[in-house]
Scaffold this active site. Structure first.
Site, mmCIF file in Angstrom:
data_model
loop_
_atom_site.group_PDB
_atom_site.id
_atom_site.type_symbol
_atom_site.label_atom_id
_atom_site.label_comp_id
_atom_site.label_asym_id
_atom_site.label_seq_id
_atom_site.Cartn_x
_atom_site.Cartn_y
_atom_site.Cartn_z
ATOM 1 N N SER A 173 -5.430 -4.701 -9.641
ATOM 2 C CA SER A 173 -4.737 -5.014 -10.903
ATOM 3 C C SER A 173 -3.370 -4.323 -10.954
ATOM 4 O O SER A 173 -2.400 -4.884 -11.476
ATOM 5 C CB SER A 173 -5.579 -4.575 -12.105
ATOM 6 O OG SER A 173 -6.613 -5.505 -12.328
ATOM 7 N N GLU A 228 -8.051 -8.789 -2.934
ATOM 8 C CA GLU A 228 -6.928 -9.739 -3.010
ATOM 9 C C GLU A 228 -5.807 -9.180 -3.874
ATOM 10 O O GLU A 228 -5.136 -9.921 -4.597
ATOM 11 C CB GLU A 228 -7.405 -11.092 -3.557
ATOM 12 C CG GLU A 228 -8.394 -11.806 -2.679
ATOM 13 C CD GLU A 228 -7.733 -12.575 -1.552
ATOM 14 O OE1 GLU A 228 -6.789 -13.327 -1.795
ATOM 15 O OE2 GLU A 228 -8.171 -12.383 -0.406
ATOM 16 N N TRP A 273 -13.278 -3.226 5.378
ATOM 17 C CA TRP A 273 -13.543 -4.095 4.221
ATOM 18 C C TRP A 273 -13.598 -5.567 4.588
ATOM 19 O O TRP A 273 -13.327 -6.407 3.732
ATOM 20 C CB TRP A 273 -12.460 -3.940 3.138
ATOM 21 C CG TRP A 273 -12.215 -2.575 2.652
ATOM 22 C CD1 TRP A 273 -11.036 -1.908 2.656
ATOM 23 C CD2 TRP A 273 -13.158 -1.692 2.034
ATOM 24 N NE1 TRP A 273 -11.183 -0.660 2.112
ATOM 25 C CE2 TRP A 273 -12.483 -0.516 1.718
ATOM 26 C CE3 TRP A 273 -14.527 -1.796 1.737
ATOM 27 C CZ2 TRP A 273 -13.099 0.574 1.116
ATOM 28 C CZ3 TRP A 273 -15.143 -0.720 1.136
ATOM 29 C CH2 TRP A 273 -14.428 0.446 0.827
HETATM 30 C C1 LIG Z 1 -15.976 -6.046 -1.259
HETATM 31 C C2 LIG Z 1 -14.633 -6.107 -0.623
HETATM 32 C C3 LIG Z 1 -14.298 -7.194 0.190
HETATM 33 C C4 LIG Z 1 -13.065 -7.244 0.815
HETATM 34 N N1 LIG Z 1 -12.800 -8.274 1.699
HETATM 35 C C5 LIG Z 1 -11.693 -8.187 2.470
HETATM 36 C C6 LIG Z 1 -11.498 -9.106 3.556
HETATM 37 O O1 LIG Z 1 -12.310 -10.022 3.784
HETATM 38 N N2 LIG Z 1 -10.424 -8.944 4.365
HETATM 39 C C7 LIG Z 1 -9.514 -7.948 4.156
HETATM 40 O O2 LIG Z 1 -8.557 -7.856 4.926
HETATM 41 N N3 LIG Z 1 -9.646 -7.087 3.127
HETATM 42 C C8 LIG Z 1 -10.721 -7.168 2.286
HETATM 43 N N4 LIG Z 1 -10.898 -6.261 1.268
HETATM 44 C C9 LIG Z 1 -9.910 -5.192 1.080
HETATM 45 C C10 LIG Z 1 -9.180 -5.249 -0.243
HETATM 46 O O3 LIG Z 1 -8.239 -6.276 -0.259
HETATM 47 C C11 LIG Z 1 -8.575 -3.849 -0.484
HETATM 48 O O4 LIG Z 1 -9.660 -2.990 -0.817
HETATM 49 C C12 LIG Z 1 -7.534 -3.839 -1.552
HETATM 50 O O5 LIG Z 1 -6.369 -4.496 -1.122
HETATM 51 C C13 LIG Z 1 -7.155 -2.417 -1.990
HETATM 52 O O6 LIG Z 1 -6.883 -1.588 -0.899
HETATM 53 P P1 LIG Z 1 -7.570 -0.145 -0.816
HETATM 54 O O7 LIG Z 1 -9.014 -0.319 -1.044
HETATM 55 O O8 LIG Z 1 -7.136 0.504 0.436
HETATM 56 O O9 LIG Z 1 -6.991 0.657 -2.062
HETATM 57 P P2 LIG Z 1 -5.612 1.478 -2.128
HETATM 58 O O10 LIG Z 1 -4.491 0.598 -1.691
HETATM 59 O O11 LIG Z 1 -5.771 2.787 -1.456
HETATM 60 O O12 LIG Z 1 -5.488 1.722 -3.703
HETATM 61 C C14 LIG Z 1 -6.193 2.748 -4.377
HETATM 62 C C15 LIG Z 1 -5.728 2.764 -5.839
HETATM 63 O O13 LIG Z 1 -4.318 3.060 -5.889
HETATM 64 C C16 LIG Z 1 -3.640 2.032 -6.588
HETATM 65 N N5 LIG Z 1 -2.298 1.817 -6.015
HETATM 66 C C17 LIG Z 1 -1.971 1.691 -4.701
HETATM 67 N N6 LIG Z 1 -0.648 1.481 -4.572
HETATM 68 C C18 LIG Z 1 -0.133 1.473 -5.825
HETATM 69 C C19 LIG Z 1 1.170 1.291 -6.381
HETATM 70 N N7 LIG Z 1 2.231 1.074 -5.594
HETATM 71 N N8 LIG Z 1 1.311 1.339 -7.726
HETATM 72 C C20 LIG Z 1 0.246 1.567 -8.539
HETATM 73 N N9 LIG Z 1 -1.018 1.728 -8.081
HETATM 74 C C21 LIG Z 1 -1.198 1.685 -6.754
HETATM 75 C C22 LIG Z 1 -4.513 0.800 -6.421
HETATM 76 O O14 LIG Z 1 -4.251 -0.150 -7.433
HETATM 77 C C23 LIG Z 1 -5.908 1.396 -6.520
HETATM 78 O O15 LIG Z 1 -6.246 1.563 -7.863
HETATM 79 C C24 LIG Z 1 -12.115 -6.223 0.586
HETATM 80 C C25 LIG Z 1 -12.432 -5.143 -0.255
HETATM 81 C C26 LIG Z 1 -13.674 -5.076 -0.841
HETATM 82 C C27 LIG Z 1 -13.998 -3.868 -1.695
#
Ligand SMILES: Cc1cc2nc3c(=O)[nH]c(=O)nc-3n(C[C@H](O)[C@H](O)[C@H](O)COP(=O)(O)OP(=O)(O)OC[C@H]3O[C@@H](n4cnc5c(N)ncnc54)[C@H](O)[C@@H]3O)c2cc1C
Length: 408
Positions: A391, A388, A162
């Site tokens: 929600s 970042e 990502w």
């Molecule tokens: C277009 C894009 C650009 C990005 N740019 C960057 C970047 O430049 N650098 C970088 O490092 N990252 C980047 N990201 C990564 C981004 O910060 C992550 O996608 C984000 O932090 C969520 O992580 P994940 O996708 O692994 O979701 P997950 O952590 O797997 O979450 C999946 C779902 O589970 C929920 N969830 C997880 N844990 C809990 C909890 N404890 N309680 C309740 N709900 C929970 C989440 O809210 C979500 O709905 C980017 C992502 C995108 C899509």
């Protein structure tokens, strides 16, 4: 501390109008094309560099606005133009902040200019923290950095995902584990200089929205960087790790850590991006509702439409006020005792998703087509509740802060 006022001063209005002009004249007209192409809009970044919007100086000036409103104001205007292009313009800032926050003066002076390049040869930078198995749960990061003392080099191995500008960046800032026993306190950030062997781009993602912003995996295969690429330097890292080990021995840290405070200060900027997208969609919907006629009168004459517009505008203004409050708190060093930064990001991003959906509804069939911009704005808005910190994570941070329990 700046006196409280609800009005922008003349200088701020001038900057806002200048940015709005760039967003309206350069960004917005290019938005549909780059969304379709799903490519980095290099010519637009170059235009931004020519007028001084794509530079560290510009962001530094906005950051040091004593009211705290410089950055949110800039983000709102640029993202009003188009979210994908605006992210391509401000994405380098994520990596630059990583260096500014942790780097030595020498590292800042060496690497930040190489992140931006210049107007004739623009460059971008990437901040690589997220991994396939470490998204919200940053502490489960696996990318490893091992010190080779004989050569004074760090060896990085792992897969990042990502990453905005990942693989196309001139400079990559990579967060890696230096002590797996310490969880997130055992992480450190490294510069990977241009052309370093072993760093390659993995999959480039085809996305739902912000398609003009490049997002990709970054593979690190025995990437060797000089010791000088460890942000902050080895001595500072060793001291920090020693403190963390001592605290771990004493049974863990019960207080909110510094990284959390940094997130609280940076999240309002993402909230401001969301306000920009929401405002853009609301304006299109308002204009449409006053000109589109059905049953012999403009559709805005129906309360069902007018009340939606009233709710949209109310939510946008409320979101902006939350963003401005948190930004003012950050610049004035106020403690975020109710996670006000997270509140602003949560409310503004959810508002953008809702308002852009309402805008599609108000435009009817036209809203559902690519002839009108609101369907793109709706696709773009979905990112704000994800990156970042999702929600759910914002709610978790707010709730734990209110309850007085540790965030992790
Ligand atoms: C277009 C894009 C650009 C990005 N740019 C960057 C970047 O430049 N650098 C970088 O490092 N990252 C980047 N990201 C990564 C981004 O910060 C992550 O996608 C984000 O932090 C969520 O992580 P994940 O996708 O692994 O979701 P997950 O952590 O797997 O979450 C999946 C779902 O589970 C929920 N969830 C997880 N844990 C809990 C909890 N404890 N309680 C309740 N709900 C929970 C989440 O809210 C979500 O709905 C980017 C992502 C995108 C899509």
């Amino acid at each position: 501390m700046a006196e409280f006022t609800m009005e922008l001063n003349d200088e701020q209005k001038e900057v806002r109008d200048w940015l709005h002009g760039f967003a309206a004249d350069v960004i917005r007209p290019a938005a549909a094309e780059w969304d379709e192409r799903e490519e980095t809009p290099w010519p637009v970044i170059q235009e931004a560099a020519k007028v001084g919007i794509y530079s560290l100086d510009f962001y530094a000036q906005q950051y040091f606005d004593p009211t705290g409103l410089g950055i949110p104001m800039a983000m709102e205007e640029l993202f009003w133009g188009d979210a994908g292009i605006a992210l391509s313009i401000v994405g380098t800032g994520l990596a630059a902040v990583g260096v500014l926050a942790n780097g030595t003066e020498e590292q800042i002076g060496t690497w930040i200019p190489q992140m931006y390049g210049d107007a004739n040869d623009v460059k971008v930078a990437a901040f690589c923290s997220s991994e396939p198995d470490a998204g919200s749960d940053v502490a489960s990061m696996r990318t490893r950095a091992v010190y080779d003392e004989a050569k004074d080099e760090w060896v990085l191995n792992g897969t990042k995902t990502w990453a905005t500008n990942g693989g196309i960046a001139n400079v990559h800032v990579v967060v890696a584990v230096v002590d797996p026993e310490l969880g997130s306190k055992g992480h450190a950030s490294f510069i990977v200089p241009p052309g370093t062997p072993g760093l390659s781009q993995g999959q480039k993602f085809k996305k739902h929205g912000i398609r003009a912003s490049h997002t990709a995996e970054v593979i690190l295969d025995n990437v060797r960087v000089p010791g000088s690429c460890l942000l902050g330097g080895k001595e500072k890292l060793d001291e920090r790790l020693a403190r963390a080990r001592e605290k771990a021995r004493q049974g863990g840290e019960r207080v909110k850590n510094a990284a959390m405070a940094t997130f609280e200060a940076s999240r309002p900027a993402v909230g401001a991006m969301a306000v920009g997208t929401a405002r853009a969609a609301y304006e299109v919907a308002l204009d449409y509702a006053t000109t589109r006629e059905q049953f012999g009168r403009p559709i805005v004459d129906n309360q069902g439409v007018a009340f939606q517009l009233a709710d949209m505008r109310t939510s946008i203004d409320a979101a902006r006020l939350l963003v401005w409050r948190a930004s003012w708190m950050a610049i004035n060093g106020k403690p975020f005792t109710a996670a006000e930064g997270s509140m602003s990001k949560l409310f503004a991003s959810e508002t953008a998703k809702k308002v852009t959906a309402q805008a599609i509804q108000i435009l009817g069939g036209n809203g559902y087509t690519r002839e009108y911009p609101v369907e793109r704005m709706h696709r773009d808005a979905a990112i704000y509740t994800i990156f970042e910190g999702t929600s759910e994570i914002q709610r978790l941070v707010i709730a734990r802060t209110l309850a007085g329990v540790p965030i992790r």
